[in-house]
Structure formats: structure tokens, C-alpha cells
Scaffold this active site. Sequence first.
Site, PDB file in Angstrom:
ATOM      1  N   GLU A 174      67.631  42.005 -50.015  1.00  0.00           N
ATOM      2  CA  GLU A 174      67.914  40.580 -50.167  1.00  0.00           C
ATOM      3  C   GLU A 174      68.491  39.961 -48.884  1.00  0.00           C
ATOM      4  O   GLU A 174      68.140  38.848 -48.508  1.00  0.00           O
ATOM      5  CB  GLU A 174      68.920  40.433 -51.316  1.00  0.00           C
ATOM      6  CG  GLU A 174      69.020  39.066 -51.905  1.00  0.00           C
ATOM      7  CD  GLU A 174      69.990  39.088 -53.083  1.00  0.00           C
ATOM      8  OE1 GLU A 174      70.876  38.231 -53.087  1.00  0.00           O
ATOM      9  OE2 GLU A 174      69.858  39.952 -53.963  1.00  0.00           O
ATOM     10  N   ASP A 175      69.379  40.703 -48.219  1.00  0.00           N
ATOM     11  CA  ASP A 175      70.134  40.136 -47.094  1.00  0.00           C
ATOM     12  C   ASP A 175      69.709  40.644 -45.716  1.00  0.00           C
ATOM     13  O   ASP A 175      70.255  40.202 -44.707  1.00  0.00           O
ATOM     14  CB  ASP A 175      71.636  40.436 -47.276  1.00  0.00           C
ATOM     15  CG  ASP A 175      72.193  39.759 -48.524  1.00  0.00           C
ATOM     16  OD1 ASP A 175      71.562  38.806 -48.991  1.00  0.00           O
ATOM     17  OD2 ASP A 175      73.252  40.197 -49.024  1.00  0.00           O
TER      18      ASP A 175
END
Length: 704
Positions: free
Chosen positions: A76-77
Site C-alpha cells: 500500500e505504502d
Amino acid sequence: MTPADAFFRDVSGYLKPEDVSQLQSAYDFSATAHAGQYRMTGEPYVSHPVAVAQILTEWHLDSQALSAALLHDVMEDTNVTKTELADKFGKMVAELVDGVSKLDRIEFQSHEQAQAENFRKMVLAMTRDVRVILIKLADRLHNMRTLDAMNPKKRVRIARETLDIYAPIANRLGLNRLFQELQELSFKHLYPNRYRVLQKALYSARGNRREVVDKILDGIRHKLADAKIEATVTGREKNLYSIYHKMQEKHLTFSQVFDIYGFRIIVQDVPSCYLALGALHGLYKPIPGKFKDYIAIPKANGYQSLHTTLFGPYGTPLEAQIRTAEMHKIAEAGVASHWLYKQSDAELNELQKKTHQWLQSLLEMQTQSGSSIEFLEHLKVDLFPDETYVFTPKGKILSLPHGATCVDFAYAVHTDIGNRCVAAKVNHELVPLRSELRNGDRVEIITAAHAKPNPAWLNYVVTGKARSHIRHFLKTMQYEESAQLGERLLNQALVALSPKAQKIDDASWDKLLKDQTDKTRQEILADIGLGKQLAIVIARRLLMIGEPEGGSNRLPGTVVIRGSEGMALQFAKCCHPIPGDPIIGYIKKGQGLVVHTHDCIVARKMRSDPDKWLDVEWAPDTRKLFAVNIRLVASNERGVLAKLAAEIAQSEANIDNVSLEPGDSTAYANIHFTLQVHNRLHLAQIMRGLRRIPEVIRITRLKG
């Protein structure tokens, strides 16, 4: 000792050395991927995945789940892909991380839609592997513990989401401690002032009530010892949110909430639970109606315990829970107890079975839901904490939400039973389908082969499963009926444009479908039936005829109305047309063909859009019954309503509704009937019969 050192110390206690080695690799990978990233609290970002994994060690989760927890934010990051994770840590770890990750890279129209789609994705992953939701709940718990670093607006949004979705999911999975902490933290951030005031009141009350609590504990211990029952007795303070919820629900002040302390008695086996209950009822008098046996009838999440509320010393009500040590383990850890206590006990197997059934019902619900927002709405409904336990005719127990009706019960038994139900018997008596069920009811559903779900059911069903199946059936039925109507309208337009035209070949359809992105032939026909596309425009494209110079898209010819077109065709409620009335049709976007009478006032106002109107006529053999409203002015005498009803029944008509209102004087009454008639001639025959009744002064048909 750093949090990472504490984590590796804990996992070394129950995992194999090779599993600990894999976790070390996952930690190193996560630390490298998140290098240079910091949380809002100012800590290095990697501290968050370590904290999430640490929470999961309390449930003794396996190395795959713990690896996924350490890596849950890398997709996600950072730029790490699912393939990279699968290559390095195995396919299962990659699937778990993917299930927890948000869909940030997809553009959504609104934050609500993005959130709803994330929940849908997470639930789909959860139905394949329940560890996905355990990781997500641990992630949410750590985020809630560190929520103070967020701005106030975001704090409120996250706390509301936690209270509405994540806390009920934790409760549904039997994760009691996690459920209570999520509730408490949500309450703290949603209503900070109320939280502080209640906390202060609880601290000051604690000293005043300690003496009472100690006296009760001593009394219970002595009574159980006298009865030769081995037990561990503890007193516990209810959490602030449950006290607040009780104050809200029952409109109490804090000083009126006496049972802020609960007592837990843990005994050796099931017979001892009932012996302890008898001993308690001998010590303090039970409050009638406040006893619940969750051992004989466990909650849907596997929770088992005896609950009783008693009149304690000084008239203080006190709540006691009696359970075995095994029940206590399941009550605290729920579905996670499968990992925490490796035993092949029937209770755990039953719990896994119930959890699997619930997850399957979510999967079924999501396939029936049209959109992610609709699915989230169904999920919220399905997470109601209050439960009603009812019996099938064969004695099987079903758990339904509080306020569930016979229709909810029918869908809980089986989708086909729900779709075909026509009546219900509760405790051997016939009741309406909308009747609310109560604890202990024996419910029997009566079905008919050709019955269909009624749209009115949506007004009173409470379970997500029932709501999603009814909506799905109605949408499917409307889609199919709209496609049939669309085909009729298209064929009529084709004949009008080219009377000699043969059947349209597949090549013409293929060319049209290329222009209509992501549409099938059936979808285009349904769009025509629903008024989203005009039949004349599609017909011209199929025949490759250009637009006329006048630019009119008016459909030529006449559509024959049979009355059996179903949901694709509607009879306007403003004028209630019946066979024999001169009629006109209006294509209303999203609703299909709406039929009005020629002299309808509402239709006259919409005549400004001629392309949407088409000529319609009644088929000579309509067999459907049509609703029509009539109004009578009759003498206000005894028995007049019975005479009117008898005459209507003799004329072979059905009364759908009747209402009375006082007339201009007490001598007369206005009576409104909604009748079901075959056609205009049938209505005229009924009205002639009613005029012959001496008490009838005036009779008129209402079109408004």
C-alpha cells in the site's frame, strides 16, 4: 528492550526456529521498504507493523499470518508488488497482505465508495481466509491506540467507522476483549467530553461501591464453598462505553446505573454451571425475565455462558456470568481460540463451523449486491448484536437479529424458501409474514411454487441476507422483463422503418455492439425497455439509416399492452388506467414504460417531450386484474358497508382497500374503495349494481 525484541521473544515461545527465522526476514524486508517513513506520532513507520504482529501473538497466530502482519503496509505504502512478496515469502503470505491492502490505486467517485469497495475486497479475502480479518482488526486496534496524533476530523471519521464496522465484526467473531477495547477507544474519540465526565464519575463511584463489591464477592465465594462447588469468582467493572450505551438506551443518569460491576464465576464443567446458578439464586433473589442460557443455546459467535441478574445487598442489581474454563477461553478469544488453544474439542469445531457459515453468507450476500455501497449497507445490517433464537419445525435453532420477521426466517432457512414463501405459522398459528419473531418461537413457512418476492418486504426485513436476495430477485426480474419489452419495442420500430426488413443478422448487431461499449445485446434490449435508450435510434443504427431531417425520434406504430409485462411496465398511479380507457405510453428513464389515460392531468404536463411518448392500445384478451379507485357518498346507516361489500363480491371484483371519512353532515359518509377489476365494462357493471342500493347517493370513479 525494543518492541521488535519483545515480539521475537514472544514468538520464540511457541513457534519453531525456522518460523522465527522467516519472521526475521519479513521484519528486515518491512524495515527496508519503510525506511525513511514516519508515523504521525513521530516514530519510524516500521514500529506500526511490529505492534500489529505483537497483538496477533496474543492469539498465537502462525508464522504466515505474523509475516503478513509485518508486511501488511508494504504493497500500500511502497513500490513492492504482490509478485515480489509471493517470490520471497510464499503465495499464502502475499494473498494475506493483498487481502488487507486498500485499493488506493483505483480512482473512485467518492470517499464513501472507496471505503465501501475496500470493505468488499476485505470481506471477500476474509471468506477465503479468516486470518485476513484478524490482521485487519489488530491493525485497526493499534491505529485506534495511537489515534491522538491525527487531526480531529480524521479522528472522528476513523472512530465512527470502527464503532459501526470493525467492533461489530470483532463481536461477531467472538473476540470479546478486542471488541470492548475498540468500543472504548471509539467512544473516547467520538465523544471526548462525555468520555471524560463518565470516567470522572466512575472513579468517584469506585470508592463508594468497593465495600459493596467486596461484600458480594465474599458472599458468593462462601455460598459456592458451602455447596462444594470449586470456582474462581472475580468482580469486574463494566467498560465506559457499555455504561454510556445503557444510559442512552434506557434514558438513565449515571447515578441510576447500578450494575456497573459484573461478577464472573468460572467452574470445572457444565453441570457445575447449573449448580452454581442454583446456589446464587439461593443467595440473592433473581430478577424475573433477566436469565439467559447461552450454554444450551450458544450465541452465533460460539459464546457460551449462563447470565443472571440478581437483587444484591441494599437492593443493588448485579449481573453474574457462569461458565467453564473452556467457555471462558472462547468468550475472550472467539475464532482466534483455534490458534491459541490447539485442541480438537467439539466446541471449537462447532465455532469454526458457525464462523464458516457466516463467512459463506457474506460471500453469498456480496454476489447478490449490485454495488459495494449496497453490500456495505447489508453488512452493517447483518452485524446487529442483539439476537433472537427461534426454532424450525424440526427443532433446529436459528439465530436472527432483534426485530427479525417471518420473511427473515424464511431466507435464513434457504434462499428458495424465502423467494417462494406466501404465509407463516408461528407456534402453530397463522400470522402475517411481517410479524416480528420472539425468543423461543417455533416458525413454519408455507411456500407456493409460483410465488415471488414482494417489493413491500423491503420495508420490514432486517437481515442483510433477506434484503440482498429480495433486491437481487427484483432487479433480475425487472431486467428480464425490461429486455422482453425492449425487444417488442425494437421489433416494432424495425417494422415501422423498413416493413420488408428481414430478421437483423448477427453482423449488424456486432457492429452496433462495438459502438456500445461494454454492452451485450440483452443489456441494450433492457436499456430500451427501461427507457435509457430509444428503440427508434437503435433500429436506425441496426438498419444503418441516418437521422431524419426533422430530428424526431418518436417511435412509430402502436404498442399492444397485455397487462402481463411485469415490472418493465407500470400503470400510472395518478390516473389508474384500466382496459377500455384510451391510453398513451411514456418512456420514463430507469422505470420503463408508464401507461397513462389520455385525459390524465399529470401526463398533459409532460407532453413537452414528444420523443418520450408513444401510442399504446389494450390487447383484446387482458387477463390481469387492474386497480381502480371509486368514491361513494352513502347514507350513514347501520349495515351499509356490508351491503356495498356484498354487491362488489357478487360482481366478481376484489376489494383491495377501503377507507371512510365523515361527509358534510352526520347523515352521510364518504367511502373510498380500491377495487381490482378486469376492464372498463366490468367497472361499469359494478357501479350499476352499487347505484341500485338505496343508501347510495352518488358514485364516481377517481383518477387522482
